[in-house]
Enzyme design. Structure first.
Site, PDB file in Angstrom:
ATOM      1  N   ASP A   1     -12.734  -2.937 -13.980  1.00  0.00           N
ATOM      2  CA  ASP A   1     -11.744  -2.689 -15.035  1.00  0.00           C
ATOM      3  C   ASP A   1     -12.343  -3.154 -16.372  1.00  0.00           C
ATOM      4  O   ASP A   1     -13.008  -4.185 -16.457  1.00  0.00           O
ATOM      5  CB  ASP A   1     -10.452  -3.459 -14.733  1.00  0.00           C
ATOM      6  CG  ASP A   1      -9.275  -2.960 -15.573  1.00  0.00           C
ATOM      7  OD1 ASP A   1      -8.344  -2.378 -14.989  1.00  0.00           O
ATOM      8  OD2 ASP A   1      -9.300  -3.167 -16.803  1.00  0.00           O
ATOM      9  N   ILE A   2     -12.067  -2.396 -17.418  1.00  0.00           N
ATOM     10  CA  ILE A   2     -12.636  -2.712 -18.738  1.00  0.00           C
ATOM     11  C   ILE A   2     -12.018  -3.986 -19.323  1.00  0.00           C
ATOM     12  O   ILE A   2     -12.631  -4.634 -20.184  1.00  0.00           O
ATOM     13  CB  ILE A   2     -12.450  -1.503 -19.690  1.00  0.00           C
ATOM     14  CG1 ILE A   2     -13.478  -1.521 -20.793  1.00  0.00           C
ATOM     15  CG2 ILE A   2     -11.035  -1.410 -20.237  1.00  0.00           C
ATOM     16  CD1 ILE A   2     -13.586  -0.209 -21.563  1.00  0.00           C
TER      17      ILE A   2
ATOM     18  N   GLU B   1      -0.353   3.316 -16.541  1.00  0.00           N
ATOM     19  CA  GLU B   1      -0.818   3.759 -17.853  1.00  0.00           C
ATOM     20  C   GLU B   1      -1.795   4.932 -17.766  1.00  0.00           C
ATOM     21  O   GLU B   1      -1.775   5.808 -18.621  1.00  0.00           O
ATOM     22  CB  GLU B   1      -1.446   2.581 -18.603  1.00  0.00           C
ATOM     23  CG  GLU B   1      -0.383   1.544 -18.983  1.00  0.00           C
ATOM     24  CD  GLU B   1      -0.936   0.347 -19.730  1.00  0.00           C
ATOM     25  OE1 GLU B   1      -2.175   0.196 -19.781  1.00  0.00           O
ATOM     26  OE2 GLU B   1      -0.122  -0.433 -20.242  1.00  0.00           O
ATOM     27  N   VAL B   2      -2.658   4.911 -16.764  1.00  0.00           N
ATOM     28  CA  VAL B   2      -3.632   5.998 -16.624  1.00  0.00           C
ATOM     29  C   VAL B   2      -3.164   6.925 -15.491  1.00  0.00           C
ATOM     30  O   VAL B   2      -3.011   6.481 -14.350  1.00  0.00           O
ATOM     31  CB  VAL B   2      -5.049   5.444 -16.321  1.00  0.00           C
ATOM     32  CG1 VAL B   2      -6.030   6.599 -16.137  1.00  0.00           C
ATOM     33  CG2 VAL B   2      -5.520   4.517 -17.434  1.00  0.00           C
TER      34      VAL B   2
ATOM     35  N   HIS C   1      -4.989   4.957  -9.019  1.00  0.00           N
ATOM     36  CA  HIS C   1      -5.970   3.878  -8.925  1.00  0.00           C
ATOM     37  C   HIS C   1      -5.335   2.652  -8.291  1.00  0.00           C
ATOM     38  O   HIS C   1      -4.154   2.379  -8.496  1.00  0.00           O
ATOM     39  CB  HIS C   1      -6.551   3.512 -10.292  1.00  0.00           C
ATOM     40  CG  HIS C   1      -5.519   3.263 -11.347  1.00  0.00           C
ATOM     41  ND1 HIS C   1      -4.854   4.282 -12.001  1.00  0.00           N
ATOM     42  CD2 HIS C   1      -5.027   2.109 -11.884  1.00  0.00           C
ATOM     43  CE1 HIS C   1      -4.010   3.774 -12.876  1.00  0.00           C
ATOM     44  NE2 HIS C   1      -4.078   2.453 -12.827  1.00  0.00           N
TER      45      HIS C   1
HETATM   46  P1  5GP Z   1      -2.505   0.908 -15.022  1.00  0.00           P
HETATM   47  O1  5GP Z   1      -1.641   0.200 -16.025  1.00  0.00           O
HETATM   48  O2  5GP Z   1      -2.495   2.412 -15.212  1.00  0.00           O
HETATM   49  O3  5GP Z   1      -2.215   0.505 -13.606  1.00  0.00           O
HETATM   50  O4  5GP Z   1      -3.970   0.383 -15.253  1.00  0.00           O
HETATM   51  C1  5GP Z   1      -4.929   1.044 -16.010  1.00  0.00           C
HETATM   52  C2  5GP Z   1      -6.156   0.147 -16.072  1.00  0.00           C
HETATM   53  O5  5GP Z   1      -7.230   0.916 -16.548  1.00  0.00           O
HETATM   54  C3  5GP Z   1      -5.995  -1.060 -16.992  1.00  0.00           C
HETATM   55  O6  5GP Z   1      -6.172  -2.262 -16.244  1.00  0.00           O
HETATM   56  C4  5GP Z   1      -7.092  -0.847 -18.037  1.00  0.00           C
HETATM   57  O7  5GP Z   1      -7.727  -2.047 -18.435  1.00  0.00           O
HETATM   58  C5  5GP Z   1      -8.048   0.085 -17.327  1.00  0.00           C
HETATM   59  N1  5GP Z   1      -8.804   0.958 -18.217  1.00  0.00           N
HETATM   60  C6  5GP Z   1      -8.296   1.695 -19.242  1.00  0.00           C
HETATM   61  N2  5GP Z   1      -9.276   2.393 -19.836  1.00  0.00           N
HETATM   62  C7  5GP Z   1     -10.424   2.093 -19.169  1.00  0.00           C
HETATM   63  C8  5GP Z   1     -11.780   2.525 -19.327  1.00  0.00           C
HETATM   64  O8  5GP Z   1     -12.142   3.315 -20.202  1.00  0.00           O
HETATM   65  N3  5GP Z   1     -12.695   2.001 -18.457  1.00  0.00           N
HETATM   66  C9  5GP Z   1     -12.333   1.134 -17.461  1.00  0.00           C
HETATM   67  N4  5GP Z   1     -13.313   0.682 -16.649  1.00  0.00           N
HETATM   68  N5  5GP Z   1     -11.055   0.713 -17.288  1.00  0.00           N
HETATM   69  C10 5GP Z   1     -10.125   1.191 -18.138  1.00  0.00           C
END
Ligand code: 5GP
Length: 122
Positions: free
Chosen positions: A33-34, A99-100, A104
């Site tokens: 994760d970034i 968010e994405v 995942h």
């Molecule tokens: P969500 O809130 O959708 O469960 O988590 C999305 C995750 O994706 C977050 O923890 C965020 O830090 C990670 N993330 C967002 N953009 C990127 C990216 O460009 N690269 C990586 N490796 N992780 C990302």
């Protein structure tokens, strides 16, 4: 919800933006994760175009699902957190605060995750 092929993980899968790869199989990719929330914070994603956990569980093949879950466990062992323990999180949809929009699983370890979500009314 239709799959948006411009989401950030779709771009990672196409190699359009870089990632720190942890592991890769025929159907699954794992990368750091970034914005690490714990010393170990790996995202495990299917290579197929699935919006969410709901979409994946409904539409993915048995081979994809088996490969995904095997990879989640393999990643935890590779990162050395299998014995100390870890938390798996799959935020799903609006109430899940996803968010994405590409399915995942977060693998979080290397420090205590803390208690479960706080209880709240409603
Ligand atoms: P969500 O809130 O959708 O469960 O988590 C999305 C995750 O994706 C977050 O923890 C965020 O830090 C990670 N993330 C967002 N953009 C990127 C990216 O460009 N690269 C990586 N490796 N992780 C990302």
């Amino acid at each position: 919800m239709a799959y948006d092929d411009q989401n950030i993980f779709a771009k990672i899968l196409r190699g359009e933006i870089p990632c720190e790869k942890v592991h890769e199989t025929d159907h699954t990719l794992a990368f750091n994760d970034i914005a690490r929330a714990r010393p170990v914070h790996v995202l495990v994603i299917p290579k197929g175009a699935y919006v969410s956990s709901d979409d994946f569980s409904a539409k993915a093949s048995d081979a994809e699902i088996a490969d995904f879950w095997r990879t989640v466990g393999d990643v935890a062992r590779m990162k050395g957190v299998a014995d100390s323990g870890y938390r798996l999180i799959a935020n799903t949809g609006a109430d899940g605060h996803q968010e994405v929009p590409h399915f995942h699983m977060h693998v979080l370890g290397g420090a205590t995750a803390g208690p479960m979500l706080k209880k709240r009314d409603g």
